[in-house]
Design a protein around this motif. Structure first.
Motif, PDB file in Angstrom:
ATOM      1  N   GLU A   1       1.076  -1.352   0.302  1.00 18.22           N
ATOM      2  CA  GLU A   1      -0.483  -0.311  -0.312  1.00 18.22           C
ATOM      3  C   GLU A   1       1.076   1.547   0.219  1.00 18.22           C
TER       4      GLU A   1
ATOM      5  N   ARG B   1       1.302  -5.991   3.344  1.00 13.97           N
ATOM      6  CA  ARG B   1       0.443  -6.830   3.455  1.00 13.97           C
ATOM      7  C   ARG B   1       0.710  -8.414   3.132  1.00 13.97           C
TER       8      ARG B   1
ATOM      9  N   TYR C   1      -1.318  -9.156   8.234  1.00 15.84           N
ATOM     10  CA  TYR C   1      -2.613  -8.403   7.732  1.00 15.84           C
ATOM     11  C   TYR C   1      -4.213  -9.122   7.794  1.00 15.84           C
TER      12      TYR C   1
ATOM     13  N   ALA D   1      -7.888  -8.477   6.314  1.00 14.96           N
ATOM     14  CA  ALA D   1      -9.062  -7.531   5.582  1.00 14.96           C
ATOM     15  C   ALA D   1     -10.374  -7.295   6.663  1.00 14.96           C
TER      16      ALA D   1
END
Length: 211
Positions: A147, A186, A191, A193
């Motif tokens: 990201e 990620r 990680y 979601a």
């Protein structure tokens, strides 16, 4: 060299030619050593697992094969370029000095031109330095979902100047390494979601109108 100097200008040309040949041989030897080291890194050569190479293990730990190959090629390409440029500059100055030219004004001119190029290409140099450290520190690599700002995508390639991403819509993003001040990986860590927001039911009046 005394014999060559006795030949006059022809001897100077011969010395200059020997200097060029020596520089080419040196460059071939250095390129061979760099390519050999790159191949060892790509194949996970056991020499880097020894205790005195422990400092290099974070940068060389075996992840995905394509990722390790590209990292090794990136670092090897940078070392090859630096070595070639250094040898070419030194050999060129030696040849010019051997042929009897005064290299003082040339060195001064090169210094001024170098400063001008440095100011003009500072963004490119900054991108290359940051790309090198991103590669060495393994902040992300091929196949990682990262990201950058408001862009989320999978890394397709990582170069010294540009990182290429592809997002979930299939768009390809080219991000300059110098513009990356904060990046989230990620694919590293754990990680999770975020859960999708529940659908809001339609109002009764709106549902009757639609019917």
């Amino acid at each position: 060299m005394t014999f060559l100097n006795s030949l006059g200008y022809g001897g100077q040309v011969l010395v200059a030619l020997i200097t060029v040949i020596g520089a080419v041989i040196l460059w071939l030897v250095i390129r061979y050593l760099i390519n050999r080291s790159v191949k060892r890194v790509q194949s996970g050569y056991s020499v880097f697992k020894k205790p005195h190479f422990r400092w290099a293990q974070p940068a060389l730990r075996p992840f995905d094969s394509a990722r390790r190959v590209q990292r090794a090629e990136t670092i090897g390409g940078l070392l090859s370029s630096v070595a070639a440029l250094t040898i070419a500059i030194i050999a060129g100055l030696m040849v010019i000095d051997t042929l009897g030219f005064n290299i003082g004004p040339i060195l001064a001119s090169v210094g001024i031109v170098g400063i001008a190029i440095g100011f003009g290409a500072r963004e490119v140099i900054r991108d290359a330095f940051l790309g090198f450290f991103i590669t060495m520190e393994d902040q992300y690599g091929i196949g990682d979902t990262i990201e950058v700002g408001d862009t989320v995508g999978v890394v397709q390639s990582l170069g010294l100047r540009i990182t290429r991403l592809v997002d979930e819509d299939g768009a390809i993003w080219y991000v300059r390494n110098g513009d990356i001040t904060k990046v989230g990986n990620r694919s590293q860590g754990e990680y999770v979601a975020p859960a999708p927001e529940p659908a809001v039911p339609a109002a009764p009046a709106l549902a009757q109108e639609q019917s």
